[in-house]
Design an enzyme around this catalytic site. Structure first.
Site, short mmCIF file in Angstrom:
data_model
loop_
_atom_site.label_atom_id
_atom_site.label_comp_id
_atom_site.label_asym_id
_atom_site.label_seq_id
_atom_site.Cartn_x
_atom_site.Cartn_y
_atom_site.Cartn_z
N SER A 1 0.77 -1.10 0.12
CA SER A 1 0.11 0.06 0.02
C SER A 1 0.87 1.18 -0.07
CB SER A 1 -1.05 0.05 1.13
OG SER A 1 -0.06 -0.13 2.47
N ASP B 1 10.63 0.79 -2.18
CA ASP B 1 9.34 -0.28 -1.71
C ASP B 1 9.08 0.03 -0.08
OD1 ASP B 1 9.27 -3.68 -1.78
OD2 ASP B 1 7.84 -2.57 -1.35
N ALA C 1 8.12 -1.44 3.58
CA ALA C 1 8.45 -2.55 4.73
C ALA C 1 7.45 -2.61 5.75
CB ALA C 1 9.62 -2.11 5.25
N GLY D 1 7.61 -8.77 3.33
CA GLY D 1 6.96 -9.79 3.03
C GLY D 1 5.54 -10.40 3.55
N GLU E 1 11.08 -9.32 -4.37
CA GLU E 1 11.38 -7.96 -3.69
C GLU E 1 12.80 -8.20 -3.35
OE1 GLU E 1 8.93 -7.40 -0.50
OE2 GLU E 1 7.40 -6.32 -1.52
O1 DER Z 1 4.98 -7.47 1.59
C1 DER Z 1 5.87 -6.44 1.38
O2 DER Z 1 6.96 -6.64 1.40
C2 DER Z 1 5.39 -5.09 1.62
O3 DER Z 1 6.27 -4.23 1.03
C3 DER Z 1 5.17 -4.53 2.73
O4 DER Z 1 6.86 -4.75 3.37
C4 DER Z 1 4.69 -3.30 3.20
O5 DER Z 1 3.73 -3.16 2.61
P1 DER Z 1 2.65 -1.84 2.99
O6 DER Z 1 3.20 -0.80 2.56
O7 DER Z 1 1.45 -2.17 2.64
O8 DER Z 1 2.57 -1.74 4.57
#
Ligand code: DER
Length: 240
Positions: free
Chosen positions: A30, A85, A87, A99, A107
């Site tokens: 998100s 990305d 986390a 993850g 990733e």
């Molecule tokens: O699943 C993942 O690796 C996502 O990048 C997660 O680490 C972060 O997801 P979010 O931005 O929806 O909290």
């Protein structure tokens, strides 16, 4: 700022680092979606051009395609200029848990192939110790012998009080519970540490990866170049 606005502010700050001509690793989740929106907007307005995106999941691939971000893959671009990305957790040393959305393996491959890996989070993701949020530390495993692999993972941590490990499942359309399947056709075992991981992270990482049925885990140790954190007061901090 709401949590969603914090995610957007952090993502927009990360996109300020994107230069025309870059090959970008496109994150999943998100928070990363805000970065995709911003990149697409900048491409539309001509602020950016000649960008190629390498998606870290099928979900991100379809969102990026709908946003008309030009896409390619890791085989065509084994060196990536910048990955952006989210986390699930960030510790004081910029180690990450990722993850929870299930895309950790792609990733980690793409972010590991990147010259720069910028993490974007709202302040709720900051933890003193990985695993400390009480939420899952995911491990991607091959389906064959999954229960055997689960027992090997449990054996690693059976001395840790408050430890638990379980196969990630999802409810299918017919209402039945089935194993969650990753983009790579694998299963995920979620590890839970009531007080966070109290042992050396490098040692834990090595011992998890030595289990034959394990493909990869969601601890990204020493991989982040910087972390951009947005607070509810609207402050943005860049930690290098
Ligand atoms: O699943 C993942 O690796 C996502 O990048 C997660 O680490 C972060 O997801 P979010 O931005 O929806 O909290």
């Amino acid at each position: 700022l709401s949590q969603e606005e914090q995610k957007r502010v952090a993502a927009y700050r990360a996109v300020d680092l994107v230069q025309s001509g870059m090959v970008l690793g496109l994150g999943t989740g998100s928070t990363a979606v805000h970065a995709l929106d911003r990149i697409a907007d900048f491409l539309r307005r001509g602020i950016l051009h000649d960008i190629v995106g390498i998606p870290t999941s099928k979900q991100t691939e379809s969102i990026a395609r709908a946003l008309k971000i030009p896409l390619s893959d890791l085989d065509a671009h084994p060196v990536i200029d910048l990955s952006i990305d989210g986390a699930d957790e960030v510790d004081p040393f910029l180690n990450l848990v990722k993850g929870r959305g299930g895309s950790l393996l792609r990733e980690k491959m793409i972010e590991g192939a990147s010259k720069k890996f910028v993490v974007i989070v709202d302040e709720s993701k900051m933890v003193e110790r990985l695993g400390g949020s009480g939420l899952a530390v995911p491990v991607e495993i091959i389906p064959f012998g999954w229960s055997y692999t689960l027992s090997k993972l449990k054996a690693l941590f059976d001395l840790e009080h408050g430890f638990n490990a379980k196969l990630r499942t999802k409810v299918q359309d017919d209402g039945k519970e089935a194993p969650f399947i990753t983009d790579n056709g694998n299963y995920i075992i979620d590890l839970y540490f009531e007080n966070g991981i109290e042992r050396d992270l490098g040692m834990i990482s090595d011992s998890i990866l030595r289990i034959v049925g394990v493909a990869e885990h969601g601890m990204f140790l020493g991989m982040a170049t910087s972390v951009i954190v947005a607070s509810k007061e609207g402050e943005v901090t860049v930690i290098n």
